[in-house]
Design a protein around this motif. Structure first.
Motif, PDB file in Angstrom:
ATOM      1  N   ARG A  73     -25.840 -18.771 -94.070  1.00 35.83           N
ATOM      2  CA  ARG A  73     -25.602 -17.645 -93.150  1.00 35.83           C
ATOM      3  C   ARG A  73     -26.319 -17.870 -91.817  1.00 35.83           C
ATOM      4  O   ARG A  73     -25.767 -17.583 -90.746  1.00 35.83           O
ATOM      5  N   GLU A  74     -27.542 -18.360 -91.885  1.00 35.09           N
ATOM      6  CA  GLU A  74     -28.291 -18.604 -90.655  1.00 35.09           C
ATOM      7  C   GLU A  74     -27.615 -19.680 -89.813  1.00 35.09           C
ATOM      8  O   GLU A  74     -27.486 -19.539 -88.586  1.00 35.09           O
ATOM      9  N   LEU A  75     -27.150 -20.749 -90.429  1.00 31.61           N
ATOM     10  CA  LEU A  75     -26.477 -21.815 -89.683  1.00 31.61           C
ATOM     11  C   LEU A  75     -25.108 -21.354 -89.186  1.00 31.61           C
ATOM     12  O   LEU A  75     -24.665 -21.780 -88.110  1.00 31.61           O
ATOM     13  N   ASN A  76     -24.428 -20.501 -89.949  1.00 34.04           N
ATOM     14  CA  ASN A  76     -23.159 -19.939 -89.469  1.00 34.04           C
ATOM     15  C   ASN A  76     -23.364 -19.171 -88.171  1.00 34.04           C
ATOM     16  O   ASN A  76     -22.539 -19.237 -87.249  1.00 34.04           O
ATOM     17  N   ARG A  77     -24.468 -18.420 -88.095  1.00 35.61           N
ATOM     18  CA  ARG A  77     -24.768 -17.657 -86.868  1.00 35.61           C
ATOM     19  C   ARG A  77     -24.975 -18.590 -85.686  1.00 35.61           C
ATOM     20  O   ARG A  77     -24.730 -18.207 -84.532  1.00 35.61           O
ATOM     21  N   ARG A  78     -25.388 -19.815 -85.969  1.00 32.45           N
ATOM     22  CA  ARG A  78     -25.612 -20.795 -84.911  1.00 32.45           C
ATOM     23  C   ARG A  78     -24.409 -21.719 -84.732  1.00 32.45           C
ATOM     24  O   ARG A  78     -24.475 -22.696 -83.995  1.00 32.45           O
ATOM     25  N   HIS A  79     -23.319 -21.415 -85.435  1.00 32.23           N
ATOM     26  CA  HIS A  79     -22.066 -22.169 -85.335  1.00 32.23           C
ATOM     27  C   HIS A  79     -22.240 -23.635 -85.767  1.00 32.23           C
ATOM     28  O   HIS A  79     -21.636 -24.542 -85.183  1.00 32.23           O
ATOM     29  N   VAL A  80     -23.071 -23.832 -86.802  1.00 31.26           N
ATOM     30  CA  VAL A  80     -23.244 -25.154 -87.405  1.00 31.26           C
ATOM     31  C   VAL A  80     -22.462 -25.169 -88.717  1.00 31.26           C
ATOM     32  O   VAL A  80     -22.665 -24.306 -89.571  1.00 31.26           O
ATOM     33  N   ARG A  81     -21.564 -26.126 -88.880  1.00 30.25           N
ATOM     34  CA  ARG A  81     -20.763 -26.206 -90.096  1.00 30.25           C
ATOM     35  C   ARG A  81     -21.625 -26.640 -91.287  1.00 30.25           C
ATOM     36  O   ARG A  81     -22.482 -27.520 -91.153  1.00 30.25           O
ATOM     37  N   THR A  82     -21.376 -26.025 -92.433  1.00 27.53           N
ATOM     38  CA  THR A  82     -22.161 -26.298 -93.626  1.00 27.53           C
ATOM     39  C   THR A  82     -21.261 -26.742 -94.774  1.00 27.53           C
ATOM     40  O   THR A  82     -20.114 -26.307 -94.897  1.00 27.53           O
ATOM     41  N   VAL A  83     -21.814 -27.607 -95.617  1.00 29.10           N
ATOM     42  CA  VAL A  83     -21.135 -28.082 -96.821  1.00 29.10           C
ATOM     43  C   VAL A  83     -22.031 -27.776 -98.005  1.00 29.10           C
ATOM     44  O   VAL A  83     -23.253 -27.958 -97.930  1.00 29.10           O
ATOM     45  N   LEU A  84     -21.448 -27.317 -99.105  1.00 28.52           N
ATOM     46  CA  LEU A  84     -22.232 -26.963-100.285  1.00 28.52           C
ATOM     47  C   LEU A  84     -21.660 -27.640-101.521  1.00 28.52           C
ATOM     48  O   LEU A  84     -20.476 -27.520-101.833  1.00 28.52           O
ATOM     49  N   ASP A  85     -22.544 -28.352-102.228  1.00 32.86           N
ATOM     50  CA  ASP A  85     -22.212 -28.968-103.512  1.00 32.86           C
ATOM     51  C   ASP A  85     -23.284 -28.535-104.506  1.00 32.86           C
ATOM     52  O   ASP A  85     -24.382 -29.106-104.543  1.00 32.86           O
ATOM     53  N   ALA A  86     -22.988 -27.492-105.277  1.00 35.72           N
ATOM     54  CA  ALA A  86     -23.968 -26.918-106.193  1.00 35.72           C
ATOM     55  C   ALA A  86     -23.230 -26.391-107.422  1.00 35.72           C
ATOM     56  O   ALA A  86     -22.036 -26.668-107.617  1.00 35.72           O
ATOM     57  N   GLU A  87     -23.930 -25.624-108.250  1.00 31.66           N
ATOM     58  CA  GLU A  87     -23.302 -25.043-109.424  1.00 31.66           C
ATOM     59  C   GLU A  87     -23.949 -23.720-109.760  1.00 31.66           C
ATOM     60  O   GLU A  87     -25.019 -23.388-109.235  1.00 31.66           O
TER      61      GLU A  87
END
Length: 317
Positions: free
Chosen positions: A153-167
């Protein structure tokens, strides 16, 4: 530049043991020691693809020192936060005669709040020059399930694209935080949507449902096929990619290589279809190697022509 984040980094020891049997004494025919953890594996594959990458995360004790030393020896740029508790080690036994592997993973370290705050500051700093930040792997003890979601959420506010690989819960919360791309494997995706997948319609239902939960793009990987949902021009495009048939040596880390190749190809402004084709080929090529995140790019290029990628229509409601 890509930033990869590994909270539960490890020293991975892979032993090749032909005709491995439980309860018997064996002598390994080959041994390989690498810095490990899903984010580190992604960084290693990106390095092989000539993509600028910085690996960060948590590293503790003598094992943490070894992790940093191993990354440095591979010329993988890294900037880890040192913590008090000991980082974990993992051991995998690969039996090439049966194409099986057995994993023994230690628990990760306990992380204190001030150590986690330092990591968040580190991610914030590194993200300033990043095209994308990849969060990958399990969370160690003392880290709340919402860690990935809060960072996304914090990086979204800064318009930085994020990738998530978790479970599990960290994956669900990260999806709801609207990660740019989520890449669960079949088991992780089944847990997320609450049902098993038996055919193409089940996979298509799943990628749509995960997108409805908040993820902008979805890539679900399985042993013989992968399914992707990608948004472009306000439309959802759904693809299926069939993995070429090969005789694998070890599938450990193949999903991490697939993710790295997909990111690398998309950064090169290739289409989603072409990116998925190259990603699946790289993931397949990695199964011919021992050691997570390792593959031969020339072998991946050869396999690219054998990957069948098709755009599919959504499942009728």
């Amino acid at each position: 530049m890509i930033v990869t984040v590994t909270l539960n980094a490890a020293i991975d020891r892979t032993l090749t043991v032909p005709n491995f049997q439980l309860g018997q004494r064996h002598r390994a025919s080959q041994g390989l020691t690498l810095a490990g953890g899903k984010g580190i594996n992604v960084a290693r594959a990106l390095k092989l693809l000539d993509i600028p990458v910085v690996a960060t995360g948590l590293a503790g004790g003598l094992t943490g020192t070894r992790i940093v030393e191993e990354l440095t020896s591979e010329a993988i740029l890294n900037d880890f936060v040192r913590i008090a508790d000991e980082s974990r080690t993992s051991t995998a036994v690969v039996d090439p005669t049966t194409a099986t592997y057995t994993e023994i993973n230690e628990w990760g370290p306990h992380v204190e709040p001030d150590e986690l705050a330092m990591l968040l500051d580190k991610i914030s700093y590194l993200a300033r020059g990043a095209d994308m930040v990849v969060f990958a792997g399990t969370l160690p003890r003392g880290v709340d399930d919402s860690f990935y979601a809060d960072a996304i959420r914090e990086l979204n506010r800064r318009h930085v694209r994020t990738v998530l690989d978790a479970e599990g819960p960290p994956l669900r919360l990260g999806v709801e935080a609207e990660a740019f791309l989520v890449t669960p494997n079949q088991r992780e995706a089944e847990g997320l949507v609450g049902q098993e997948f038996r055919d193409d319609e089940d996979y298509l239902m799943a990628v749509d449902r995960i997108a409805d939960m908040g993820a902008r793009n979805v890539l679900v990987t399985a042993e013989s096929r992968s399914f992707g949902l990608f948004r472009e021009d306000r439309k959802r495009h759904r693809f299926r990619a069939l993995v070429p048939r090969i005789e694998p040596v070890s599938a450990v880390g193949s999903g991490d290589v697939l993710l790295a190749a997909f990111i690398a190809t998309r950064l090169g402004d290739r289409s989603f279809e072409e990116s998925l084709r190259h990603a699946v080929a790289a993931g397949a090529a990695s199964t011919l190697e021992v050691g997570a995140g390792r593959f031969e790019p020339r072998e991946a290029s050869r396999l690219t022509k054998k990957v069948d990628v098709r755009e599919l229509e959504p499942v009728a409601s």
